[in-house]
Design an enzyme around this catalytic site. Structure first.
Site, mmCIF file in Angstrom:
data_model
loop_
_atom_site.group_PDB
_atom_site.id
_atom_site.type_symbol
_atom_site.label_atom_id
_atom_site.label_comp_id
_atom_site.label_asym_id
_atom_site.label_seq_id
_atom_site.Cartn_x
_atom_site.Cartn_y
_atom_site.Cartn_z
ATOM 1 N N GLU A 223 0.891 -1.166 0.000
ATOM 2 C CA GLU A 223 0.000 0.000 0.000
ATOM 3 C C GLU A 223 0.924 1.208 0.000
ATOM 4 O OE1 GLU A 223 -1.080 3.137 1.061
ATOM 5 O OE2 GLU A 223 -1.780 2.438 3.025
ATOM 6 N N CYS A 260 -1.442 8.473 4.373
ATOM 7 C CA CYS A 260 -1.515 8.079 2.960
ATOM 8 C C CYS A 260 -2.848 8.502 2.346
ATOM 9 C CB CYS A 260 -1.253 6.599 2.760
ATOM 10 S SG CYS A 260 -2.142 5.565 3.888
ATOM 11 N N GLU A 345 2.495 12.685 -4.737
ATOM 12 C CA GLU A 345 2.304 12.676 -3.293
ATOM 13 C C GLU A 345 3.478 13.421 -2.645
ATOM 14 O OE1 GLU A 345 2.171 8.816 -1.406
ATOM 15 O OE2 GLU A 345 1.287 9.642 0.411
#
Lengths: 475, 475
Positions: A223, A260, A345
């Site tokens: 992930e 996240c 990100e």
């Protein structure tokens, strides 16, 4: 200190006995870990605070509570037994295409799992976090690779987990290693049958590549985070810009932006943007800097923000000193041209406002995403564009939110924390919630096997009382 | 003739509209394909016979029947809706660790799937076989790579499938390509979201590697065959050697040994071996050679048998001329030493008898396997060794059979046709049975989304009448 070979050998040796434990013993072991960790909160929370700089209250205490709740919820799922997906076909000579024998299918543990702990949740996604809990729940030994961001907490948590398990499960069902090299050794070891990881795209992809390149490839569940776009429709911006601004700032600065699911981009109508940006700036004015997890993350964050700030298409709306929140802005036309540099990100308290000039441009932006953990829509059900947005985002993300914020992933039955690549390497699975058990299981069918030789879950009379499908129907 | 780019573009363009079709329309489309193929049996079976040399009766007619039954069973599963795994959490502010919102989760189609047809089942694992049926059932467009072993049949079947679908589903939901290069192009194409393959280890692994090496890796479900060991206990050998010999010969010569579940090894107690081998020889004496599928397979088979025959540890028990069955033998001690050369799939009518001298040796042989589609035990429930064997084999295979034979995989709810690598590249999934749908699905959760914007399966009142779990309980 045991070495990686000893940990791997012990996990391998433990696997059959551990898998064979009755569900109530495995559930009891999970609850034992939860009780032990809860009792040690007074020791663990200060240690976590010392190493991660996260505030003890509310954050670290709440995270520990989440972690032990997660262990207890998975214990309940183990007792329920629905996760075994028990399916029984009774023999039927008239079944089309040649008849059928007695066939009984259930899920069994895959074997030892290597788990890579994350830096940003020192409890919930670390030593005794969701991956460890899910693997132990279904009967897979865990080889835990600690995160270097909180070594003392990791060591102490691992000792407590091992001690809590000592009476109930075979030695070797839980072990841990510390170095990157040992982690890679575990991913490549033939005794390890699956992997799980929470962290960066680069780190997750490198380990996935190792797992896929083995002589015998194994599933690797990484992930790897996400940009988590937010889309604000014209009517929502007109109706409640201030409320949305407040929620957005709260979400992207939560945990100093080190989640996240942090929303990294918000798309707002150009006409409403000046007012919205002003509301954001006002909201941010009162915010103080929170320290980042460690020097490495602070450095990456500074470099990431710097690169974005210097991009010719980017405006700096609020410039945060050190780790105080930084707000950036750009136009959708530029975003679509340069999305490779802008939809990245940036782990820390920054986010970008993207002004769109038409619904066509809004949809083009939404359709430019390929794999996200979440996407959020702020709108009104009467918006024509809402139906299209929700459908299009379904194609691209793991969780679609409406007038809500992606941070704070509840541990529930229906939660999905996953998504197409690059959000994860395993889009079929979630790393949060009871469905996370499925990652460490594989089916086995028994054909014509006598009662005495069948696992209890498959025997006539359903001695474990698990949900079953018999001849295609729930019983 | 359309090219691969046109097929990929059409599949991509069709994906949203196809995924959005109501279940009864998708189910109707599958039944339409089944009806069309059944009606064309008089044309298709001779074509298949011409290209594969498989006998029309009973084989090819039965295989076509299996194929259309599979389509209809998956249509039923689509209507049932249990495969969607609908899970609903109602909002609960008291839920531990921070409360929970309204979260609703279901499985959605992954998008276009590339399917590689197999050579050995020109209907059931080819153009309209299980992979195609499963992908279409859940709403994934299919890009079918035909198998070069039966090009005319493939073309005709594909035309019939396309014609059957024409009225019900968007153009592009089914397309086909013919060359290996086009197949590889499809695996690498960003519009393709998953792959499925049935065939050789070398072929499957090469395609899996391509899928894993993409900038955005995708799940690749390769079913690559197996040696399918059979273990005969002392008591079974003593009680019913002739019956076992008869069943074994029937299984390993079925379809001229060209099944991925063909038993390639049978382990028998040394004391009983002479009588058992004599019974096998007697059983084989009456068998005539059946032609193999094509020249390439015949060549590989001849080379494979030759290599095994020349191995210093191998005895030739029955030497088949051309493609008449060949029976080989060896001792377990040699098998354990040289298993890399002896436990190899040899596609065609050959198998090997392995004599074991003790139960310890029997278990050592069983434990030497790492990933098989099936393993069969012939024994008596009173055998002490049976419990251990069944448990150990559970760790290593996808299906465990008792006093039964692995060939003839029934299409049912509980069937599992899969296993750890090298049997497959995706041990979590099956390629036969209703559970095969799960391969082409991924979860999506909707948080706080209004009724009007939710997919029908998730709405209050359950308008589709699908099985659901609400607040963790089946409803």
């Amino acid at each position: 200190m045991v070495n990686v070979e000893q940990v791997l050998a012990a996990a391998h040796d433990a696997r059959s006995a551990f898998a064979a434990l009755p569900p109530e013993v495995r559930a009891g072991a999970l609850r034992g870990i939860a009780d032990t960790l809860d009792a040690a909160a007074g020791e663990l929370v200060p240690l976590a605070h010392h190493e991660t700089r996260l505030p003890p209250t509310p954050r670290l205490h709440a995270e520990l509570e989440r972690t032990t709740f997660q262990l207890r919820l998975l214990a309940e799922a183990v007792i329920d037994g629905g996760y075994l997906e028990v399916t029984i076909d009774r023999p039927d000579t008239c079944w089309p295409a040649g008849g059928r024998a007695d066939v009984r299918r259930m899920l069994v543990p895959v074997g030892p799992v290597v788990v890579f702990a994350a830096s940003n949740f020192p409890f919930a996604f670390s030593v005794a976090g969701g991956d460890t809990a899910a693997a132990l729940a279904v009967g897979c030994p865990v080889v835990l690779k600690t995160n270097p961001g909180h070594p003392l907490l990791s060591e102490r948590t691992a000792e407590l987990v091992a001690a809590a398990l000592a009476d109930d499960v075979p030695a070797g069902a839980f072990g841990w290693v510390r170095s990157e090299a040992d982690g890679r050794t575990a991913v490549r070891d033939p005794r390890v049958r699956a992997g799980a990881f929470t962290g960066s795209l680069a780190g997750g992809r490198a380990l996935y590549d190792l797992a896929a390149a083995r002589p015998d490839p194994i599933p690797f569940h990484a992930e790897m985070g996400s940009v988590n776009p937010v889309f604000v429709t014209s009517s929502a911006a007109a109706e409640r810009a201030e409320g949305i601004a407040e929620g957005y700032v709260g979400s992207f600065t939560l945990g100093a932006g080190q989640f996240c699911t942090k929303p990294g981009l918000v798309f707002v109508p150009a006409a409403a943007a000046p007012a919205f940006e002003a509301a954001l700036a006002a909201e941010l004015a009162g915010r103080v800097a929170a320290p980042l997890l460690n020097a490495g993350i602070a450095e990456s964050y500074a470099a990431g923000v710097d690169t974005l700030r210097q991009h010719p298409a980017v405006r700096v709306l609020v410039s945060g000193v050190d780790s105080a929140p930084t707000l950036l802005g750009c136009d959708a036309a530029d975003f679509l041209t340069a999305r490779g540099s802008l939809a990245v990100e940036c782990f820390g308290p920054t986010s970008m406002v993207v002004r769109y000039s038409s619904e066509r441009e809004l949809l083009a932006c939404a359709r430019s995403f390929t794999g996200e953990l979440t996407a959020s829509v702020h709108g009104s059900p009467a918006d024509d564009v809402a139906q299209v947005l929700v459908a299009d985002l379904t194609d691209r993300v793991g969780r679609v939110l409406w007038n809500d914020w992606p941070t704070g992933v509840a541990v529930t039955y229906a939660m999905h924390h996953g998504g197409p690549y690059p959000a994860t390497t395993a889009p079929e699975h979630t790393s949060v919630g009871t469905a996370s058990l499925r990652r460490f299981l594989r089916p086995v069918a028994y054909q014509n096997v006598p009662q005495a030789l069948l696992p209890a879950a498959l025997r006539d009379g359903n001695p474990l009382g698990v949900p079953r499908r018999v001849d295609g129907r729930a019983r």
